[in-house]
Scaffold this motif. Sequence first.
Motif, PDB file in Angstrom:
ATOM      1  N   GLY A  64       7.142 -43.831  34.552  1.00 10.65           N
ATOM      2  CA  GLY A  64       7.580 -43.412  35.881  1.00 10.65           C
ATOM      3  C   GLY A  64       8.781 -42.487  35.855  1.00 10.65           C
ATOM      4  O   GLY A  64       9.505 -42.367  36.846  1.00 10.65           O
ATOM      5  N   MET A  65       8.983 -41.797  34.728  1.00 14.19           N
ATOM      6  CA  MET A  65      10.167 -40.930  34.607  1.00 14.19           C
ATOM      7  C   MET A  65      10.069 -39.651  35.437  1.00 14.19           C
ATOM      8  O   MET A  65      11.069 -39.006  35.698  1.00 14.19           O
ATOM      9  CB  MET A  65      10.399 -40.563  33.132  1.00 14.19           C
ATOM     10  N   PHE A  66       8.849 -39.277  35.809  1.00 17.99           N
ATOM     11  CA  PHE A  66       8.687 -37.979  36.498  1.00 17.99           C
ATOM     12  C   PHE A  66       7.949 -38.132  37.832  1.00 17.99           C
ATOM     13  O   PHE A  66       7.194 -37.251  38.234  1.00 17.99           O
ATOM     14  CB  PHE A  66       7.914 -36.995  35.605  1.00 17.99           C
ATOM     15  N   ILE A  67       8.159 -39.261  38.505  1.00 16.01           N
ATOM     16  CA  ILE A  67       7.360 -39.581  39.696  1.00 16.01           C
ATOM     17  C   ILE A  67       7.346 -38.438  40.720  1.00 16.01           C
ATOM     18  O   ILE A  67       6.319 -38.136  41.317  1.00 16.01           O
ATOM     19  CB  ILE A  67       7.865 -40.889  40.348  1.00 16.01           C
ATOM     20  N   GLY A 109       3.906 -28.423  32.014  1.00 13.93           N
ATOM     21  CA  GLY A 109       4.120 -29.741  31.415  1.00 13.93           C
ATOM     22  C   GLY A 109       4.355 -30.873  32.393  1.00 13.93           C
ATOM     23  O   GLY A 109       3.782 -31.954  32.253  1.00 13.93           O
ATOM     24  N   LEU A 110       5.204 -30.627  33.406  1.00 14.58           N
ATOM     25  CA  LEU A 110       5.601 -31.732  34.286  1.00 14.58           C
ATOM     26  C   LEU A 110       5.250 -31.488  35.746  1.00 14.58           C
ATOM     27  O   LEU A 110       5.577 -32.291  36.607  1.00 14.58           O
ATOM     28  CB  LEU A 110       7.120 -31.974  34.162  1.00 14.58           C
ATOM     29  N   ASP A 111       4.595 -30.364  36.042  1.00 12.07           N
ATOM     30  CA  ASP A 111       4.273 -30.044  37.430  1.00 12.07           C
ATOM     31  C   ASP A 111       2.841 -30.494  37.735  1.00 12.07           C
ATOM     32  O   ASP A 111       1.888 -29.792  37.446  1.00 12.07           O
ATOM     33  CB  ASP A 111       4.458 -28.531  37.641  1.00 12.07           C
ATOM     34  N   HIS A 112       2.724 -31.680  38.287  1.00 14.25           N
ATOM     35  CA  HIS A 112       1.433 -32.258  38.643  1.00 14.25           C
ATOM     36  C   HIS A 112       0.391 -32.160  37.529  1.00 14.25           C
ATOM     37  O   HIS A 112      -0.670 -31.561  37.728  1.00 14.25           O
ATOM     38  CB  HIS A 112       0.919 -31.635  39.949  1.00 14.25           C
ATOM     39  N   PRO A 113       0.717 -32.736  36.357  1.00 19.98           N
ATOM     40  CA  PRO A 113      -0.298 -32.785  35.301  1.00 19.98           C
ATOM     41  C   PRO A 113      -1.552 -33.524  35.785  1.00 19.98           C
ATOM     42  O   PRO A 113      -1.483 -34.333  36.720  1.00 19.98           O
ATOM     43  CB  PRO A 113       0.399 -33.552  34.166  1.00 19.98           C
ATOM     44  N   VAL A 257      14.975 -35.088  29.910  1.00 20.43           N
ATOM     45  CA  VAL A 257      15.984 -35.671  30.807  1.00 20.43           C
ATOM     46  C   VAL A 257      17.337 -35.672  30.103  1.00 20.43           C
ATOM     47  O   VAL A 257      17.401 -35.527  28.882  1.00 20.43           O
ATOM     48  CB  VAL A 257      15.619 -37.134  31.196  1.00 20.43           C
ATOM     49  N   GLY A 258      18.407 -35.858  30.882  1.00 23.03           N
ATOM     50  CA  GLY A 258      19.751 -35.929  30.314  1.00 23.03           C
ATOM     51  C   GLY A 258      20.504 -34.620  30.465  1.00 23.03           C
ATOM     52  O   GLY A 258      19.922 -33.590  30.788  1.00 23.03           O
TER      53      GLY A 258
END
Length: 324
Positions: A64-67, A109-113, A257-258
């Motif tokens: 759930g890191m990229f909800i 990568g992280l945009d609505h895979p 992240v970070g």
Amino acid sequence: MEITTSSDSIPSKMKAWVYSQHGKPVDVLKLNLDVNVPQLEADQVLIKVVAAGLNPVDFQRMLGMFIETDSPLPIVPGYDVAGVVVKVGSKVKIFKEGDEVYGNINEKGLDHPKRFGTSAEYTAAEEKLLALKPKNLSFVEAAAVPVVIGTAYEGLQKTGLSAGQSILVLGGAGGVGTMVIQLAKHVFGASKVAATSSSSKLELLRSLGADLAIDYTKDNFEDFPEKFDVVYDAVGQSERAVKAIKEGGRVVTIKPVGAVTPPAFRFILTSSGAMLEKLNPFLENGKVKPVIDPKGTFPFSQIPEALSYLQTGRVTGKIVIHPI
Ligand code: NDP
């Protein structure tokens, strides 16, 4: 290996690993034998998955890191695939049934895979994200390549690394790091490649082309008098990395992240089949090799265990799922 390629024999249901809530792989990932085989968009092909590569993003998403930017649950995880085209959409131009292809099925990568990933018998992907599998690579080897070679290549390009320059790779033994070392040396023509790992993996770093293998359990790279034109940070150590560059040097960091310490910058992979095609010659001539973890492949039935192993952060090279 016998692989069915006739579209007549494509079932309507398939087995796939699915999670319907966020959490640890062994807690939330369930085997479902009754998942609909994905419907194709006009620009997509349907791939019979022969091998699926896993990446940290698979468990990170699951946790759930990229909800905020993820697709809605339930989700079938998996970005990397190597397999056989069994059906093509109406506007597909390049590929045909029977082609052996590989790729990362998520452009951003992280945009609505995609909700229906590669941890399944079949997966659908836009043809622009795929390339023909290098002939010398097995399906398992090919499935180990797309996300990490793309991340390595795009990151190196963004740093502007050019022939004759030096680079330090943090996290040299991981999926991305093993590719960064090889691309820096054999594609970008770096004059000196240094890389970090723990003691038992130093020899691997050297075998991939590292001129200097640094044991991070013994030495602090930022204390070395030698400084680098570029640092590729695959660990999340940008605060230390910026101390290891020459004046005007660049630091790219990929940990999603970070905090990022300037002048270090972060990017998120954008995938394409064209990039794979461009790098295929280096895979075919053996200058760039997929690195598979010594534990070897995990069968389809053990995807939760494979993801838990990946989550330890100790994997060498890649984890690949095969047979499906
Ligand atoms: P891996 O799980 O393959 O990395 C595992 C490796 O990291 C191990 O071999 C381990 O070696 C090494 N490692 C762990 N800690 C250290 C350390 N302190 N110093 C040096 N090496 C270390 O991960 P990936 O390579 O696939 O991905 C790396 C990171 O990049 C992840 O956070 C991932 O989410 C991110 N990523 C980001 C992308 C983007 O688009 N921004 C794309 C792809 C990945 P040892 O056992 O010797 O410590």
